[in-house]
Design a protein around this motif. Structure first.
Motif, PDB file in Angstrom:
ATOM      1  N   GLU A  85       0.829  -1.206   0.000  1.00  0.00           N
ATOM      2  CA  GLU A  85       0.000   0.000   0.000  1.00  0.00           C
ATOM      3  C   GLU A  85       0.871   1.267   0.000  1.00  0.00           C
ATOM      4  O   GLU A  85       0.505   2.284  -0.583  1.00  0.00           O
ATOM      5  CB  GLU A  85      -0.915  -0.024   1.219  1.00  0.00           C
ATOM      6  N   ASP A  89       8.132  -2.806  -2.636  1.00  0.00           N
ATOM      7  CA  ASP A  89       8.089  -4.142  -3.215  1.00  0.00           C
ATOM      8  C   ASP A  89       8.198  -5.127  -2.059  1.00  0.00           C
ATOM      9  O   ASP A  89       8.854  -4.842  -1.053  1.00  0.00           O
ATOM     10  CB  ASP A  89       9.250  -4.346  -4.189  1.00  0.00           C
ATOM     11  N   TYR A  98       4.974 -10.604  -3.552  1.00  0.00           N
ATOM     12  CA  TYR A  98       3.589 -10.222  -3.308  1.00  0.00           C
ATOM     13  C   TYR A  98       3.341  -8.955  -4.115  1.00  0.00           C
ATOM     14  O   TYR A  98       4.232  -8.128  -4.278  1.00  0.00           O
ATOM     15  CB  TYR A  98       3.346  -9.928  -1.830  1.00  0.00           C
ATOM     16  N   SER A  99       2.129  -8.805  -4.601  1.00  0.00           N
ATOM     17  CA  SER A  99       1.807  -7.638  -5.422  1.00  0.00           C
ATOM     18  C   SER A  99       0.398  -7.161  -5.103  1.00  0.00           C
ATOM     19  O   SER A  99      -0.357  -7.835  -4.399  1.00  0.00           O
ATOM     20  CB  SER A  99       1.893  -7.998  -6.909  1.00  0.00           C
ATOM     21  N   VAL A 100       0.053  -6.022  -5.663  1.00  0.00           N
ATOM     22  CA  VAL A 100      -1.302  -5.492  -5.510  1.00  0.00           C
ATOM     23  C   VAL A 100      -2.312  -6.531  -6.010  1.00  0.00           C
ATOM     24  O   VAL A 100      -3.375  -6.715  -5.417  1.00  0.00           O
ATOM     25  CB  VAL A 100      -1.455  -4.163  -6.295  1.00  0.00           C
ATOM     26  N   GLN A 101      -1.945  -7.243  -7.078  1.00  0.00           N
ATOM     27  CA  GLN A 101      -2.853  -8.225  -7.674  1.00  0.00           C
ATOM     28  C   GLN A 101      -3.024  -9.479  -6.810  1.00  0.00           C
ATOM     29  O   GLN A 101      -4.075 -10.109  -6.854  1.00  0.00           O
ATOM     30  CB  GLN A 101      -2.345  -8.653  -9.061  1.00  0.00           C
ATOM     31  N   THR A 102      -2.015  -9.855  -6.016  1.00  0.00           N
ATOM     32  CA  THR A 102      -2.081 -11.124  -5.281  1.00  0.00           C
ATOM     33  C   THR A 102      -2.346 -10.983  -3.784  1.00  0.00           C
ATOM     34  O   THR A 102      -2.758 -11.946  -3.144  1.00  0.00           O
ATOM     35  CB  THR A 102      -0.771 -11.922  -5.452  1.00  0.00           C
ATOM     36  N   ARG A 104      -4.582  -9.450  -1.843  1.00  0.00           N
ATOM     37  CA  ARG A 104      -5.942  -9.615  -1.304  1.00  0.00           C
ATOM     38  C   ARG A 104      -6.268 -11.101  -1.135  1.00  0.00           C
ATOM     39  O   ARG A 104      -6.786 -11.522  -0.104  1.00  0.00           O
ATOM     40  CB  ARG A 104      -6.980  -8.944  -2.204  1.00  0.00           C
ATOM     41  N   GLN A 105      -5.934 -11.914  -2.147  1.00  0.00           N
ATOM     42  CA  GLN A 105      -6.183 -13.355  -2.054  1.00  0.00           C
ATOM     43  C   GLN A 105      -5.366 -13.964  -0.908  1.00  0.00           C
ATOM     44  O   GLN A 105      -5.864 -14.810  -0.172  1.00  0.00           O
ATOM     45  CB  GLN A 105      -5.824 -14.042  -3.367  1.00  0.00           C
TER      46      GLN A 105
END
Length: 149
Positions: A85, A89, A98-102, A104-105
């Protein structure tokens, strides 16, 4: 100037060694944050930040101080989410980014597993740390350092 932040409370010795070698080789400021003294290679680029004991004290310090473009190395999913957030990185001790895309899951799975454990279901822990994990971590760190050069 970028900084590597290490959530060092649960970082395997093999990963600490990889991080120290890379920090010295690339002259990258690296901070190991833990509630106890963590053995690291002496270097002007490497520091230990010892925080007081307590739940998430080291995580909170890293989350507060990391900056966009820094690297945070952690197994802690909520810390990873906070660092992402803030624009940092994030990679775990096994080299998984870990990324913005992964993230949340990952948070949802963590919460689900916590609910299962609190209801008495034994899920076992992660697999033992292996040489393959060490190599994957070293490769992920090298890719990040090369990107920053």
């Amino acid at each position: 100037m970028t900084t590597i932040w290490v959530d060092a409370d649960a970082t395997p010795k093999a990963v600490r060694e990889v991080i120290c070698k890379a920090a010295i080789r690339t002259q990258t400021e690296t901070l190991f944050v833990a509630n106890h003294q963590v053995p690291v290679t002496p270097s002007p680029f490497i520091r230990n930040l010892q925080v007081e004991s307590g739940f998430d004290v080291a995580d909170d310090l890293i989350a507060q101080r990391c900056q966009p473009g820094d690297l945070v190395i952690t197994q802690d999913i909520p810390l990873a989410a906070e660092a992402i957030e803030k624009g940092a990185d994030v990679v775990n001790n096994r080299g998984e980014p870990y990324s913005v895309q992964t993230i949340r899951q990952k948070l949802q799975m963590r919460d689900f597993m916590e609910t299962m454990r609190s209801s008495g279901i034994q899920s076992g822990g992660p697999a033992a740390f292996s040489e393959r994990d060490k190599a994957q971590f070293a490769n992920a760190l090298d890719r990040w350092l090369a990107k920053k050069r």
